[in-house]
Design a protein around this motif. Structure first.
Motif, PDB file in Angstrom:
ATOM      1  N   GLN A  52       1.092  -1.113   0.341  1.00  0.00           N
ATOM      2  CA  GLN A  52       0.210  -0.041  -0.082  1.00  0.00           C
ATOM      3  C   GLN A  52       0.803   1.172  -0.098  1.00  0.00           C
ATOM      4  OE1 GLN A  52      -3.936  -0.182   3.084  1.00  0.00           O
ATOM      5  NE2 GLN A  52      -2.552  -1.603   3.265  1.00  0.00           N
ATOM      6  N   LEU A  53       0.672   2.645  -0.563  1.00  0.00           N
ATOM      7  CA  LEU A  53       0.828   3.342  -0.847  1.00  0.00           C
ATOM      8  C   LEU A  53       0.177   4.878  -0.510  1.00  0.00           C
ATOM      9  CD1 LEU A  53       3.050   2.650  -4.117  1.00  0.00           C
ATOM     10  CD2 LEU A  53       4.350   3.461  -1.312  1.00  0.00           C
ATOM     11  N   PRO A  54       0.212   5.373   0.487  1.00  0.00           N
ATOM     12  CA  PRO A  54      -0.535   6.586   1.345  1.00  0.00           C
ATOM     13  C   PRO A  54      -1.643   7.516   0.106  1.00  0.00           C
ATOM     14  CG  PRO A  54       0.928   7.278   1.556  1.00  0.00           C
ATOM     15  CD  PRO A  54       1.011   5.651   1.431  1.00  0.00           C
ATOM     16  N   ASP A  55      -0.380   7.991  -1.255  1.00  0.00           N
ATOM     17  CA  ASP A  55      -0.147   8.635  -2.651  1.00  0.00           C
ATOM     18  C   ASP A  55       0.620   8.878  -2.864  1.00  0.00           C
ATOM     19  OD1 ASP A  55       2.041  10.011  -1.253  1.00  0.00           O
ATOM     20  OD2 ASP A  55       0.747  11.002   0.218  1.00  0.00           O
ATOM     21  N   PHE A  56       0.152   9.717  -4.033  1.00  0.00           N
ATOM     22  CA  PHE A  56       1.156   9.744  -5.366  1.00  0.00           C
ATOM     23  C   PHE A  56       1.842  10.155  -5.104  1.00  0.00           C
ATOM     24  CE2 PHE A  56       2.353  11.689  -9.302  1.00  0.00           C
ATOM     25  CZ  PHE A  56       2.074  11.162 -10.326  1.00  0.00           C
ATOM     26  N   ASP A  57       2.319  10.796  -4.427  1.00  0.00           N
ATOM     27  CA  ASP A  57       3.870  11.297  -4.239  1.00  0.00           C
ATOM     28  C   ASP A  57       4.801  10.305  -3.185  1.00  0.00           C
ATOM     29  OD1 ASP A  57       4.048  13.761  -4.924  1.00  0.00           O
ATOM     30  OD2 ASP A  57       3.970  14.469  -2.612  1.00  0.00           O
ATOM     31  N   ALA A  58       4.101   9.716  -2.681  1.00  0.00           N
ATOM     32  CA  ALA A  58       4.622   8.106  -2.320  1.00  0.00           C
ATOM     33  C   ALA A  58       4.859   7.006  -2.944  1.00  0.00           C
ATOM     34  CB  ALA A  58       3.755   7.954  -1.278  1.00  0.00           C
ATOM     35  N   LEU A  59       3.966   6.996  -4.472  1.00  0.00           N
ATOM     36  CA  LEU A  59       3.613   6.147  -5.281  1.00  0.00           C
ATOM     37  C   LEU A  59       5.246   6.635  -6.535  1.00  0.00           C
ATOM     38  CD1 LEU A  59       2.636   4.027  -6.989  1.00  0.00           C
ATOM     39  CD2 LEU A  59       1.216   6.054  -8.387  1.00  0.00           C
ATOM     40  N   MET A  60       5.234   7.387  -6.352  1.00  0.00           N
ATOM     41  CA  MET A  60       6.453   8.050  -7.592  1.00  0.00           C
ATOM     42  C   MET A  60       7.623   8.024  -6.943  1.00  0.00           C
ATOM     43  SD  MET A  60       4.667   7.901  -9.824  1.00  0.00           S
ATOM     44  CE  MET A  60       6.030   8.283 -11.420  1.00  0.00           C
ATOM     45  N   GLY A  61       7.736   8.096  -5.577  1.00  0.00           N
ATOM     46  CA  GLY A  61       8.924   7.788  -4.785  1.00  0.00           C
ATOM     47  C   GLY A  61       8.911   6.500  -4.370  1.00  0.00           C
ATOM     48  N   ASP A  62       8.631   5.248  -4.841  1.00  0.00           N
ATOM     49  CA  ASP A  62       9.015   4.601  -4.320  1.00  0.00           C
ATOM     50  C   ASP A  62       9.800   3.819  -5.080  1.00  0.00           C
ATOM     51  OD1 ASP A  62       8.555   1.315  -4.417  1.00  0.00           O
ATOM     52  OD2 ASP A  62       7.980   1.344  -2.939  1.00  0.00           O
ATOM     53  N   GLU A  63      11.107   3.189  -5.097  1.00  0.00           N
ATOM     54  CA  GLU A  63      12.152   2.765  -6.150  1.00  0.00           C
ATOM     55  C   GLU A  63      11.082   1.952  -7.422  1.00  0.00           C
ATOM     56  OE1 GLU A  63      15.326   1.705  -4.322  1.00  0.00           O
ATOM     57  OE2 GLU A  63      16.266   4.085  -3.761  1.00  0.00           O
ATOM     58  N   ARG A  64      10.433   0.479  -6.310  1.00  0.00           N
ATOM     59  CA  ARG A  64      10.191  -0.239  -7.236  1.00  0.00           C
ATOM     60  C   ARG A  64       9.285   0.176  -8.376  1.00  0.00           C
ATOM     61  NH1 ARG A  64       7.444  -3.716  -2.935  1.00  0.00           N
ATOM     62  NH2 ARG A  64       6.671  -1.113  -2.880  1.00  0.00           N
ATOM     63  N   VAL A  65       8.608   0.689  -8.000  1.00  0.00           N
ATOM     64  CA  VAL A  65       7.494   1.365  -8.871  1.00  0.00           C
ATOM     65  C   VAL A  65       8.177   2.101  -9.454  1.00  0.00           C
ATOM     66  CG1 VAL A  65       5.271   3.826  -9.065  1.00  0.00           C
ATOM     67  CG2 VAL A  65       5.584   1.513  -7.106  1.00  0.00           C
ATOM     68  N   ARG A  66       9.334   3.279  -9.923  1.00  0.00           N
ATOM     69  CA  ARG A  66      10.222   3.894 -10.945  1.00  0.00           C
ATOM     70  C   ARG A  66      10.245   3.170 -11.765  1.00  0.00           C
ATOM     71  NH1 ARG A  66       9.873   9.078  -9.775  1.00  0.00           N
ATOM     72  NH2 ARG A  66      11.894   9.281 -11.365  1.00  0.00           N
ATOM     73  N   ALA A  67      11.437   1.098 -11.233  1.00  0.00           N
ATOM     74  CA  ALA A  67      11.743   0.863 -11.816  1.00  0.00           C
ATOM     75  C   ALA A  67      10.412   0.130 -13.091  1.00  0.00           C
ATOM     76  CB  ALA A  67      12.957  -0.225 -10.680  1.00  0.00           C
ATOM     77  N   TYR A  68      10.128  -0.650 -12.328  1.00  0.00           N
ATOM     78  CA  TYR A  68       8.622  -0.577 -13.227  1.00  0.00           C
ATOM     79  C   TYR A  68       8.432   0.669 -14.448  1.00  0.00           C
ATOM     80  CZ  TYR A  68       3.650  -0.951 -14.156  1.00  0.00           C
ATOM     81  OH  TYR A  68       2.318  -1.622 -14.667  1.00  0.00           O
ATOM     82  N   LEU A  69       8.095   1.534 -14.285  1.00  0.00           N
ATOM     83  CA  LEU A  69       7.587   2.660 -15.062  1.00  0.00           C
ATOM     84  C   LEU A  69       8.387   3.166 -15.810  1.00  0.00           C
ATOM     85  CD1 LEU A  69       5.018   5.027 -12.558  1.00  0.00           C
ATOM     86  CD2 LEU A  69       4.130   3.116 -14.371  1.00  0.00           C
ATOM     87  N   GLY A  70       9.626   2.481 -15.796  1.00  0.00           N
ATOM     88  CA  GLY A  70      10.763   3.113 -16.603  1.00  0.00           C
ATOM     89  C   GLY A  70      10.630   4.698 -17.016  1.00  0.00           C
ATOM     90  N   ALA A  71      10.815   5.146 -17.915  1.00  0.00           N
ATOM     91  CA  ALA A  71      10.845   6.350 -18.387  1.00  0.00           C
ATOM     92  C   ALA A  71       8.849   7.134 -18.457  1.00  0.00           C
ATOM     93  CB  ALA A  71      10.965   6.564 -20.815  1.00  0.00           C
ATOM     94  N   ALA A  72       8.021   6.234 -18.159  1.00  0.00           N
ATOM     95  CA  ALA A  72       6.337   7.116 -17.810  1.00  0.00           C
ATOM     96  C   ALA A  72       6.554   7.763 -16.485  1.00  0.00           C
ATOM     97  CB  ALA A  72       5.577   5.738 -17.723  1.00  0.00           C
ATOM     98  N   ALA A  73       8.048   7.830 -15.505  1.00  0.00           N
ATOM     99  CA  ALA A  73       7.968   7.965 -14.174  1.00  0.00           C
ATOM    100  C   ALA A  73       8.806   8.988 -14.553  1.00  0.00           C
ATOM    101  CB  ALA A  73       8.444   6.949 -12.973  1.00  0.00           C
ATOM    102  N   ALA A  74       8.902   9.588 -15.392  1.00  0.00           N
ATOM    103  CA  ALA A  74       9.732  10.962 -15.448  1.00  0.00           C
ATOM    104  C   ALA A  74       9.149  12.227 -15.345  1.00  0.00           C
ATOM    105  CB  ALA A  74      10.501  11.635 -16.761  1.00  0.00           C
TER     106      ALA A  74
END
Length: 222
Positions: A182-204
């Motif tokens: 669970q991630l409490p908000d959008f900032d926490a989502l985009m700050g998670d290293e696993r999420v950023r690795a999954y999103l790749g360029a979309a995490a820019a």
């Protein structure tokens, strides 16, 4: 005190291959709750267990352990034809999922609700034309305002998908290799290293308002 709208209580699902020497080929585990109406974003790689989680939450897949409570009622103990009065799963093109049961319907309970309390949208096909996205976001907000819980599962392969999640969801779930976080908000989502690795360029970083969502006439007119 009212029960949480949804409680996924130590749910586990294992898929096993082989009779003589059984081997676990997939293992999903989840334990979380959402107490009040909300719009929850769900992300994760293909094959990570997102759809399996949705199937468990709506009673169309039997858990290996644990239970799912919708407004306090165990959905797997509800008659199969009435489970969509508690939670409903719209899979991609919005076809409904079938149900599994481990006992005859006459031994199961009636649903305590007349209409779905939990709505799960599994990778809906968003159309960028003719205000369709704005219509869908209004629909999610309308469900929440009527006391419903909405799960929106997306596989973000377009930049505007990130905008949809940012604008519509207030909390998030990330699923990877059968593990649910669970991630409490959008900032926490985009700050998670696993999420950023999954999103790749979309995490820019995206500029605020990069997606111009056309609103429905109802929204424009108040």
């Amino acid at each position: 005190m009212n029960p949480p709208l949804l409680r996924v209580e130590n749910i586990a699902k294992q898929y096993v291959r082989g009779l003589l020497r059984p081997q676990v080929t997939f293992d999903l585990n989840a334990d979380f709750e959402v107490a009040r109406p909300a719009v929850v974003g769900v992300l994760g790689p293909n094959g990570s267990g997102k759809t399996t989680l949705f199937e468990l939450m709506t009673g169309s897949n039997l858990p290996s352990a644990g239970r799912v409570l919708v407004n306090g009622q165990d959905i797997h103990r509800v008659r199969t034809r009435e489970r969509d009065r508690l939670a409903i799963h719209y899979h991609q093109s919005y076809q409904l999922r079938s149900f599994q049961r481990n006992r005859p319907n006459f031994m199961l309970d009636h649903a305590a609700s007349d209409s779905p309390l939990v709505h799960l949208f599994d990778e809906p096909q968003f159309n960028t034309q003719d205000g369709y996205i704005g219509f869908m976001l209004d629909f999610f907000r309308s469900l929440k305002s009527r006391g419903r819980l909405v799960f929106l599962c997306l596989h973000p392969n377009e930049p505007y998908h990130i905008d949809i999640l940012r604008q519509s969801c207030e909390r998030f779930i990330f699923v990877q290799k059968g593990r649910v976080t669970q991630l409490p908000d959008f900032d926490a989502l985009m700050g998670d290293e696993r999420v950023r690795a999954y999103l790749g360029a979309a995490a820019a970083p995206q500029g605020r308002g990069t997606l111009e969502l056309k609103q429905t006439a109802t929204t424009r007119n108040g």
